[in-house]
Motif scaffolding. Structure first.
Motif, PDB file in Angstrom:
ATOM      1  N   ARG A   1      15.568  -0.322  -1.851  1.00  0.00           N
ATOM      2  CA  ARG A   1      15.503  -1.458  -2.772  1.00  0.00           C
ATOM      3  C   ARG A   1      15.720  -2.755  -2.002  1.00  0.00           C
ATOM      4  O   ARG A   1      16.134  -2.733  -0.844  1.00  0.00           O
ATOM      5  N   ILE A   2      15.462  -3.869  -2.650  1.00  0.00           N
ATOM      6  CA  ILE A   2      15.649  -5.173  -2.028  1.00  0.00           C
ATOM      7  C   ILE A   2      17.131  -5.360  -1.694  1.00  0.00           C
ATOM      8  O   ILE A   2      18.010  -4.989  -2.471  1.00  0.00           O
ATOM      9  N   ARG A   3      17.402  -5.925  -0.531  1.00  0.00           N
ATOM     10  CA  ARG A   3      18.734  -6.163   0.034  1.00  0.00           C
ATOM     11  C   ARG A   3      19.431  -4.882   0.493  1.00  0.00           C
ATOM     12  O   ARG A   3      20.604  -4.914   0.831  1.00  0.00           O
ATOM     13  N   HIS A   4      18.732  -3.756   0.511  1.00  0.00           N
ATOM     14  CA  HIS A   4      19.288  -2.528   1.058  1.00  0.00           C
ATOM     15  C   HIS A   4      19.112  -2.572   2.571  1.00  0.00           C
ATOM     16  O   HIS A   4      18.042  -2.934   3.058  1.00  0.00           O
ATOM     17  N   ALA A   5      20.156  -2.245   3.316  1.00  0.00           N
ATOM     18  CA  ALA A   5      20.111  -2.314   4.775  1.00  0.00           C
ATOM     19  C   ALA A   5      20.430  -0.956   5.378  1.00  0.00           C
ATOM     20  O   ALA A   5      21.253  -0.205   4.845  1.00  0.00           O
ATOM     21  N   VAL A   6      19.766  -0.650   6.481  1.00  0.00           N
ATOM     22  CA  VAL A   6      20.015   0.572   7.230  1.00  0.00           C
ATOM     23  C   VAL A   6      20.078   0.216   8.708  1.00  0.00           C
ATOM     24  O   VAL A   6      19.540  -0.799   9.133  1.00  0.00           O
ATOM     25  N   ALA A   7      20.731   1.066   9.486  1.00  0.00           N
ATOM     26  CA  ALA A   7      20.811   0.871  10.933  1.00  0.00           C
ATOM     27  C   ALA A   7      20.114   2.035  11.628  1.00  0.00           C
ATOM     28  O   ALA A   7      20.299   3.195  11.250  1.00  0.00           O
ATOM     29  N   HIS A   8      19.272   1.719  12.597  1.00  0.00           N
ATOM     30  CA  HIS A   8      18.556   2.723  13.379  1.00  0.00           C
ATOM     31  C   HIS A   8      18.665   2.359  14.849  1.00  0.00           C
ATOM     32  O   HIS A   8      18.795   1.184  15.204  1.00  0.00           O
TER      33      HIS A   8
ATOM     34  N   SER B   1       0.836  -1.191   0.000  1.00  0.00           N
ATOM     35  CA  SER B   1       0.000   0.000   0.000  1.00  0.00           C
ATOM     36  C   SER B   1       0.879   1.252   0.000  1.00  0.00           C
ATOM     37  O   SER B   1       2.072   1.201   0.327  1.00  0.00           O
ATOM     38  N   GLU B   2       0.277   2.379  -0.323  1.00  0.00           N
ATOM     39  CA  GLU B   2       1.015   3.636  -0.338  1.00  0.00           C
ATOM     40  C   GLU B   2       1.533   3.967   1.060  1.00  0.00           C
ATOM     41  O   GLU B   2       2.643   4.486   1.216  1.00  0.00           O
ATOM     42  N   ARG B   3       0.782   3.629   2.075  1.00  0.00           N
ATOM     43  CA  ARG B   3       1.211   3.882   3.451  1.00  0.00           C
ATOM     44  C   ARG B   3       2.456   3.054   3.792  1.00  0.00           C
ATOM     45  O   ARG B   3       3.382   3.548   4.446  1.00  0.00           O
ATOM     46  N   GLN B   4       2.492   1.803   3.354  1.00  0.00           N
ATOM     47  CA  GLN B   4       3.663   0.960   3.593  1.00  0.00           C
ATOM     48  C   GLN B   4       4.870   1.476   2.808  1.00  0.00           C
ATOM     49  O   GLN B   4       5.990   1.462   3.303  1.00  0.00           O
ATOM     50  N   ARG B   5       4.639   1.949   1.594  1.00  0.00           N
ATOM     51  CA  ARG B   5       5.734   2.515   0.786  1.00  0.00           C
ATOM     52  C   ARG B   5       6.331   3.732   1.491  1.00  0.00           C
ATOM     53  O   ARG B   5       7.551   3.900   1.534  1.00  0.00           O
ATOM     54  N   ARG B   6       5.470   4.583   2.051  1.00  0.00           N
ATOM     55  CA  ARG B   6       5.965   5.765   2.759  1.00  0.00           C
ATOM     56  C   ARG B   6       6.732   5.372   4.021  1.00  0.00           C
ATOM     57  O   ARG B   6       7.733   6.007   4.365  1.00  0.00           O
ATOM     58  N   THR B   7       6.279   4.323   4.704  1.00  0.00           N
ATOM     59  CA  THR B   7       6.988   3.854   5.896  1.00  0.00           C
ATOM     60  C   THR B   7       8.373   3.333   5.528  1.00  0.00           C
ATOM     61  O   THR B   7       9.359   3.634   6.210  1.00  0.00           O
ATOM     62  N   MET B   8       8.454   2.576   4.435  1.00  0.00           N
ATOM     63  CA  MET B   8       9.756   2.061   3.992  1.00  0.00           C
ATOM     64  C   MET B   8      10.695   3.210   3.634  1.00  0.00           C
ATOM     65  O   MET B   8      11.876   3.190   3.982  1.00  0.00           O
ATOM     66  N   ARG B   9      10.176   4.222   2.967  1.00  0.00           N
ATOM     67  CA  ARG B   9      10.992   5.381   2.604  1.00  0.00           C
ATOM     68  C   ARG B   9      11.446   6.120   3.862  1.00  0.00           C
ATOM     69  O   ARG B   9      12.591   6.557   3.959  1.00  0.00           O
ATOM     70  N   ALA B  10      10.561   6.230   4.844  1.00  0.00           N
ATOM     71  CA  ALA B  10      10.912   6.903   6.102  1.00  0.00           C
ATOM     72  C   ALA B  10      11.997   6.144   6.856  1.00  0.00           C
ATOM     73  O   ALA B  10      12.819   6.751   7.545  1.00  0.00           O
ATOM     74  N   LEU B  11      11.996   4.823   6.721  1.00  0.00           N
ATOM     75  CA  LEU B  11      13.057   4.024   7.338  1.00  0.00           C
ATOM     76  C   LEU B  11      14.374   4.151   6.579  1.00  0.00           C
ATOM     77  O   LEU B  11      15.426   3.791   7.082  1.00  0.00           O
ATOM     78  N   GLY B  12      14.319   4.662   5.360  1.00  0.00           N
ATOM     79  CA  GLY B  12      15.533   4.835   4.561  1.00  0.00           C
ATOM     80  C   GLY B  12      15.800   3.685   3.619  1.00  0.00           C
ATOM     81  O   GLY B  12      16.886   3.609   3.041  1.00  0.00           O
ATOM     82  N   LEU B  13      14.829   2.802   3.443  1.00  0.00           N
ATOM     83  CA  LEU B  13      15.018   1.641   2.575  1.00  0.00           C
ATOM     84  C   LEU B  13      14.579   1.978   1.154  1.00  0.00           C
ATOM     85  O   LEU B  13      13.513   2.552   0.946  1.00  0.00           O
TER      86      LEU B  13
END
Length: 66
Positions: A29-36, A15-27
């Motif tokens: 693409r697939i296999r992209h990793a971030v640390a928070h 959903s668009e809401r999930q896409r925005r959450t992923m962007r907010a986390l900094g992700l």
């Protein structure tokens, strides 16, 4: 303590809401990793997209090479 969050699934049917959450986390693409930092806010975001990511605990101290 830090959390390493890795995107494991595509956002094609998300959903668009999930896409925005992923962007907010900094992700991006697939296999992209971030640390928070492990905070309640980040935990809530992870909970909303848990089917799209994997989460690992990592130490917050920087590693030194010898």
């Amino acid at each position: 303590m830090k959390l390493q969050i890795t995107q494991t699934r595509s956002l094609i049917r998300a959903s668009e809401r999930q896409r925005r959450t992923m962007r907010a986390l900094g992700l991006r693409r697939i296999r992209h990793a971030v640390a928070h930092e492990d905070t309640p806010v980040i935990r809530g975001m992870i909970r909303k997209v848990a089917h799209l990511v994997t989460v690992e605990h990592v130490s917050s101290t920087p590693e030194t090479e010898s």
